[in-house]
Design a protein around this motif. Structure first.
Motif, PDB file in Angstrom:
ATOM      1  N   VAL A 108       0.831  -1.207   0.000  1.00 18.78           N
ATOM      2  CA  VAL A 108       0.000   0.000   0.000  1.00 18.78           C
ATOM      3  C   VAL A 108       0.866   1.257   0.000  1.00 18.78           C
ATOM      4  O   VAL A 108       0.592   2.222  -0.733  1.00 18.78           O
ATOM      5  N   GLU A 109       1.924   1.254   0.825  1.00 15.50           N
ATOM      6  CA  GLU A 109       2.811   2.408   0.876  1.00 15.50           C
ATOM      7  C   GLU A 109       3.428   2.682  -0.493  1.00 15.50           C
ATOM      8  O   GLU A 109       3.467   3.831  -0.976  1.00 15.50           O
ATOM      9  N   LEU A 110       3.910   1.620  -1.144  1.00 13.36           N
ATOM     10  CA  LEU A 110       4.520   1.776  -2.461  1.00 13.36           C
ATOM     11  C   LEU A 110       3.491   2.223  -3.495  1.00 13.36           C
ATOM     12  O   LEU A 110       3.786   3.078  -4.344  1.00 13.36           O
ATOM     13  N   TYR A 111       2.304   1.663  -3.440  1.00 10.88           N
ATOM     14  CA  TYR A 111       1.233   2.031  -4.383  1.00 10.88           C
ATOM     15  C   TYR A 111       0.969   3.532  -4.326  1.00 10.88           C
ATOM     16  O   TYR A 111       0.930   4.221  -5.358  1.00 10.88           O
ATOM     17  N   HIS A 112       0.782   4.057  -3.131  1.00  8.10           N
ATOM     18  CA  HIS A 112       0.483   5.484  -2.983  1.00  8.10           C
ATOM     19  C   HIS A 112       1.683   6.349  -3.389  1.00  8.10           C
ATOM     20  O   HIS A 112       1.519   7.369  -4.082  1.00  8.10           O
ATOM     21  N   LYS A 113       2.878   5.959  -2.963  1.00 12.43           N
ATOM     22  CA  LYS A 113       4.039   6.801  -3.219  1.00 12.43           C
ATOM     23  C   LYS A 113       4.474   6.771  -4.686  1.00 12.43           C
ATOM     24  O   LYS A 113       4.955   7.783  -5.218  1.00 12.43           O
ATOM     25  N   ILE A 114       4.303   5.623  -5.351  1.00  8.22           N
ATOM     26  CA  ILE A 114       4.619   5.569  -6.786  1.00  8.22           C
ATOM     27  C   ILE A 114       3.643   6.440  -7.568  1.00  8.22           C
ATOM     28  O   ILE A 114       4.040   7.231  -8.433  1.00  8.22           O
TER      29      ILE A 114
END
Length: 508
Positions: free
Chosen positions: A232-238
């Motif tokens: 989830v963190e990567l999804y939002h930050k990407i």
């Protein structure tokens, strides 16, 4: 003990490869449609619209989603209680026979892209063999197969690094994404492998891409494990990077982030990243001895209805009469409809052109003042003039562009993805233009091509020089004659917009 016929295995592989050439997985279609509905960048929304229209057309016509029908990657899990009825060929040989049968299918021939040896002569194997096959012995009496057809534009944007144990995976991924450019045709899926050894991490990342897109489910219920929290963190930050569809800038760069892990040495943290493009192609099937695999055929009504772009106010360009003044009037991000004669050329054709000009030899076709489309089309079937013909990654042609502009005299180029800084400078100096067609919309684009004939280097096959007669072929001005690149301006603008959106009270 299940006895599985080798013919069933071969035919199942062939059927599955045909299947994924024209059917997107339904979870991908749904995720792309959701991203399309919420997208606020016009350029990105138009690109996603073309991808979805192309997907539906490919499903109806049973023709390839993308002209690059990929390298075949197979994960084969053989149950230790399963048995093949014949043992004169290995599992890898059976997979390759299925690949050969699928890619040479006369009703839907698929473009063969494999060359051997990889260095030196690089001769096309003509049937897209060999496949990349991973075999594992597991419990049970079935053979499970996960097949993927991986296009070069996304596969070779892969990244790998051995991090220190305390290093952040998130920081490394966010560092890598901007360096990948748009050649991997976002929005797509990012696969990540963490752990093991160098090769294990890459396999973990590749295998993760076969998983179902479930990010929307995790976001609705909330992450339940540390791995889901990382996804989830990567999804939002990407997505906050603002890269957007086709690298034009927008809200959605990835539809999901998949991660597989494996224990590793205490002194290191191997991490691999592999993207899946907008032509995501994969399917899973099982063989239990009862016959060929039953594939999850979708219902055509499951595809969303996407309104075609209103073309009434879009500038039409006649390539046969185009002037320098007209080229210099094109605006960054502007949509054009190309008409007239459009020549094609990819890596091999460019190299041969450069070599011939340097030797003082005559070219088979006059390229001065012409536009070059970077494409290697699929062979036509039935009454088609050409098969699916989407753009290939323009960045690979950067090494030839200065020569093509100044020594050969081309006026412009059509491809996908960004151009390098030196190439943008060469375009500016020559007052030329680079136009972008949508990667992942190959079948849709082919419908704009009214005539096609080979006019040079026929021996290069799909890399020969074709002359296309195009009618209202949609493109975007990606680098204008002043050297403005939308692949730089778009993501920069949208990164700021997204930051501002996330600061609003509604988002807190």
């Amino acid at each position: 003990m299940a006895v599985i016929k080798t013919e069933d295995f071969i035919q199942s592989v062939a059927d599955a490869l045909q299947f994924i050439s024209y059917y997107h997985p339904q979870d991908f279609v749904q995720a792309m449609h959701s991203a399309y509905l919420k997208e606020e960048s016009k350029a990105a929304k138009d690109a996603m619209g073309q991808i979805l229209i192309n997907s539906k057309m490919s499903a109806y016509g049973k023709r390839p989603i993308c002209q690059d029908t990929g390298m075949v990657c197979a994960f084969v899990k053989v149950g230790m209680e399963a048995k093949l009825d014949k043992t004169d060929r290995t599992v890898t040989e059976l997979v390759n026979e299925g690949v050969r049968r699928a890619y040479l299918n006369s009703e839907n021939p698929l473009r063969a892209s494999m060359v051997s040896p990889p260095n030196g002569a690089r001769k096309n194997t003509k049937d897209n063999t060999p496949a990349i096959v991973h075999i594992d012995l597991v419990k049970g009496d079935k053979i499970d197969v996960e097949l993927a057809a991986k296009g070069g534009g996304s596969e070779f944007k892969s990244k790998f690094k051995v991090l220190n144990p305390s290093d952040s995976v998130v920081d490394w991924v966010l560092e890598m994404l901007p360096t990948m450019g748009a050649g991997w045709c976002p929005p797509g899926i990012i696969g990540i492998g963490i752990g093991g050894t160098a090769e294990k991490a890459m396999v973990l990342a590749k295998e993760s891409l076969g998983g179902k897109i479930d990010m929307h489910e995790i976001l609705e219920r909330g992450p339940k494990t540390p791995l889901e929290e990382l996804r989830v963190e990567l999804y939002h930050k990407i997505n906050a990077l603002g890269i957007g569809a086709q690298g034009l800038g927008g809200l959605t760069t990835v539809l999901d982030v998949k991660i597989n892990e494996y224990p590793t040495h205490a002194a290191c943290k191997p991490v691999a990243l592999i993207p899946n493009c907008a032509a995501t192609r994969h399917v899973h099937f099982s063989l239990d001895g009862s016959g060929v695999a039953v594939l999850p055929y979708p219902k055509l009504e499951d595809w969303p209805e996407i309104a075609a772009q209103d073309q009434s106010n879009i500038r039409r360009v006649n390539l046969d009469t185009i002037t320098q003044a007209e080229i210099e009037s094109f605006k960054p991000g502007e949509t054009l409809l190309l008409n007239g004669k459009l020549l094609t050329g990819r890596d091999a054709a460019h190299k041969r052109i450069v070599d011939m000009v340097k030797k003082g030899e005559s070219l088979p076709v006059d390229l001065k003042g012409k536009f070059i489309y970077y494409v290697g089309p699929v062979d036509p079937v039935g009454d088609e003039v050409v098969g699916p013909a989407g753009p290939t990654t323009a960045t690979r042609m950067d090494k030839f562009t200065d020569f093509m502009l100044n020594e050969v005299g081309i006026a412009g180029m059509v491809g996908k993805a960004e151009r390098g800084e030196a190439t943008v400078d060469a375009i500016k100096k020559r007052k030329a233009v680079y136009l972008m067609a949508v990667g992942g919309a190959a079948y849709l684009i082919s419908k704009s091509i009214r005539q096609a004939k080979v006019v040079g280097f026929e021996d290069l096959g799909m890399e020969a020089i074709y002359e296309f007669e195009v009618e209202d072929m949609p493109v975007t001005v990606a680098v204008d004659s002043q050297g403005t690149s939308v692949h730089k301006t778009g993501p920069s603008e949208w990164k700021v917009k997204i930051e501002n959106m996330n600061k609003t009270p509604e988002k807190v």
